[in-house]
Design a protein around this motif. Structure first.
Motif, PDB file in Angstrom:
ATOM      1  N   VAL A  98      -5.176  16.382   0.814  1.00 51.69           N
ATOM      2  CA  VAL A  98      -5.959  15.208   0.450  1.00 51.69           C
ATOM      3  C   VAL A  98      -5.085  13.995   0.730  1.00 51.69           C
ATOM      4  CG1 VAL A  98      -7.194  14.000  -1.388  1.00 51.69           C
ATOM      5  CG2 VAL A  98      -7.158  16.518  -1.339  1.00 51.69           C
ATOM      6  N   VAL A  99      -5.564  13.101   1.579  1.00 51.69           N
ATOM      7  CA  VAL A  99      -4.827  11.904   1.979  1.00 51.69           C
ATOM      8  C   VAL A  99      -5.497  10.712   1.299  1.00 51.69           C
ATOM      9  CG1 VAL A  99      -4.035  10.495   3.912  1.00 51.69           C
ATOM     10  CG2 VAL A  99      -4.316  12.983   4.198  1.00 51.69           C
ATOM     11  N   GLU A 100      -4.779  10.107   0.352  1.00 49.07           N
ATOM     12  CA  GLU A 100      -5.302   8.980  -0.421  1.00 49.07           C
ATOM     13  C   GLU A 100      -4.506   7.732  -0.074  1.00 49.07           C
ATOM     14  OE1 GLU A 100      -5.875  11.893  -4.300  1.00 49.07           O
ATOM     15  OE2 GLU A 100      -4.555  10.154  -4.431  1.00 49.07           O
ATOM     16  N   THR A 101      -5.185   6.617   0.036  1.00 50.34           N
ATOM     17  CA  THR A 101      -4.503   5.347   0.250  1.00 50.34           C
ATOM     18  C   THR A 101      -4.799   4.453  -0.948  1.00 50.34           C
ATOM     19  OG1 THR A 101      -4.793   5.586   2.633  1.00 50.34           O
ATOM     20  CG2 THR A 101      -4.141   3.408   1.828  1.00 50.34           C
ATOM     21  N   TRP A 102      -3.723   3.889  -1.519  1.00 52.57           N
ATOM     22  CA  TRP A 102      -3.807   3.060  -2.723  1.00 52.57           C
ATOM     23  C   TRP A 102      -3.232   1.678  -2.444  1.00 52.57           C
ATOM     24  CZ3 TRP A 102      -6.497   4.843  -6.769  1.00 52.57           C
ATOM     25  CH2 TRP A 102      -6.752   6.217  -6.807  1.00 52.57           C
ATOM     26  N   GLN A 103      -3.735   0.683  -3.151  1.00 52.97           N
ATOM     27  CA  GLN A 103      -3.211  -0.681  -3.004  1.00 52.97           C
ATOM     28  C   GLN A 103      -1.738  -0.753  -3.368  1.00 52.97           C
ATOM     29  OE1 GLN A 103      -5.747  -3.196  -5.386  1.00 52.97           O
ATOM     30  NE2 GLN A 103      -7.221  -3.459  -3.738  1.00 52.97           N
ATOM     31  N   SER A 104      -1.314   0.074  -4.327  1.00 50.16           N
ATOM     32  CA  SER A 104       0.084   0.056  -4.764  1.00 50.16           C
ATOM     33  C   SER A 104       0.418   1.363  -5.475  1.00 50.16           C
ATOM     34  CB  SER A 104       0.321  -1.107  -5.740  1.00 50.16           C
ATOM     35  OG  SER A 104      -0.364  -0.859  -6.958  1.00 50.16           O
ATOM     36  N   ILE A 105       1.705   1.606  -5.679  1.00 51.60           N
ATOM     37  CA  ILE A 105       2.122   2.771  -6.454  1.00 51.60           C
ATOM     38  C   ILE A 105       1.600   2.645  -7.886  1.00 51.60           C
ATOM     39  CG2 ILE A 105       4.136   3.903  -7.497  1.00 51.60           C
ATOM     40  CD1 ILE A 105       5.549   3.660  -4.834  1.00 51.60           C
ATOM     41  N   ALA A 144       0.832  -1.203   0.000  1.00 48.75           N
ATOM     42  CA  ALA A 144       0.000   0.000   0.000  1.00 48.75           C
ATOM     43  C   ALA A 144       0.867   1.254   0.000  1.00 48.75           C
ATOM     44  CB  ALA A 144      -0.917   0.004   1.217  1.00 48.75           C
ATOM     45  N   VAL A 145       0.322   2.317  -0.552  1.00 46.14           N
ATOM     46  CA  VAL A 145       1.001   3.607  -0.589  1.00 46.14           C
ATOM     47  C   VAL A 145       0.002   4.680  -0.160  1.00 46.14           C
ATOM     48  CG1 VAL A 145       0.502   4.007  -3.040  1.00 46.14           C
ATOM     49  CG2 VAL A 145       2.449   5.149  -1.991  1.00 46.14           C
ATOM     50  N   THR A 146       0.498   5.662   0.594  1.00 42.08           N
ATOM     51  CA  THR A 146      -0.314   6.808   0.986  1.00 42.08           C
ATOM     52  C   THR A 146       0.187   8.012   0.217  1.00 42.08           C
ATOM     53  OG1 THR A 146      -0.716   5.925   3.184  1.00 42.08           O
ATOM     54  CG2 THR A 146      -1.028   8.294   2.899  1.00 42.08           C
ATOM     55  N   SER A 147      -0.732   8.662  -0.485  1.00 39.90           N
ATOM     56  CA  SER A 147      -0.399   9.841  -1.284  1.00 39.90           C
ATOM     57  C   SER A 147      -0.990  11.071  -0.624  1.00 39.90           C
ATOM     58  CB  SER A 147      -0.967   9.695  -2.696  1.00 39.90           C
ATOM     59  OG  SER A 147      -0.402   8.579  -3.331  1.00 39.90           O
ATOM     60  N   LEU A 148      -0.149  12.076  -0.433  1.00 38.11           N
ATOM     61  CA  LEU A 148      -0.584  13.351   0.137  1.00 38.11           C
ATOM     62  C   LEU A 148      -0.583  14.383  -0.973  1.00 38.11           C
ATOM     63  CD1 LEU A 148       1.502  13.416   3.436  1.00 38.11           C
ATOM     64  CD2 LEU A 148      -0.780  12.465   3.051  1.00 38.11           C
TER      65      LEU A 148
END
Length: 100
Positions: free
Chosen positions: A53-60, A2-6
């Motif tokens: 905006v804090v997004e969580t993704w399964q992968s990059i 998982a990756v967290t994108s800000l």
């Protein structure tokens, strides 16, 4: 992994009142995109024109696919029209704790 994108956004002064609605509309598509695990929007307590905006993704790879889709005419959103400048994207991966 998982990756967290800000996504750091600064909204133009004349658009601050409309920002929550525009951001909510944009994030409907973000939440529906394959690989999205969740999205949260935060506003700076000292600056109502500053959003994170804090997004969580399964992968990059999932995040990359989302960003690529947003760069197309079909994936473009109204978000750019309310910003004071380009957003800043920073991505983080979890770090396994080290034995101590």
């Amino acid at each position: 992994m998982a990756v967290t994108s800000l996504l750091d956004l600064h909204v133009a002064a004349e658009s601050v009142a409309d920002a929550p609605t525009v951001i909510a509309e944009v994030l409907t598509a973000t939440r529906a995109f394959e690989g999205n695990l969740g999205v949260e929007v935060l506003v700076d307590t000292d600056d109502s024109a500053h959003f994170m905006v804090v997004e969580t993704w399964q992968s990059i790879g999932h995040d990359d696919a989302y960003r690529a889709s947003r760069a197309t005419p079909e994936g473009a959103s109204a978000l750019g029209g309310i910003l004071a400048g380009p957003p800043t994207l920073t991505r983080f991966e979890p770090v396994a704790p080290t034995a101590g």
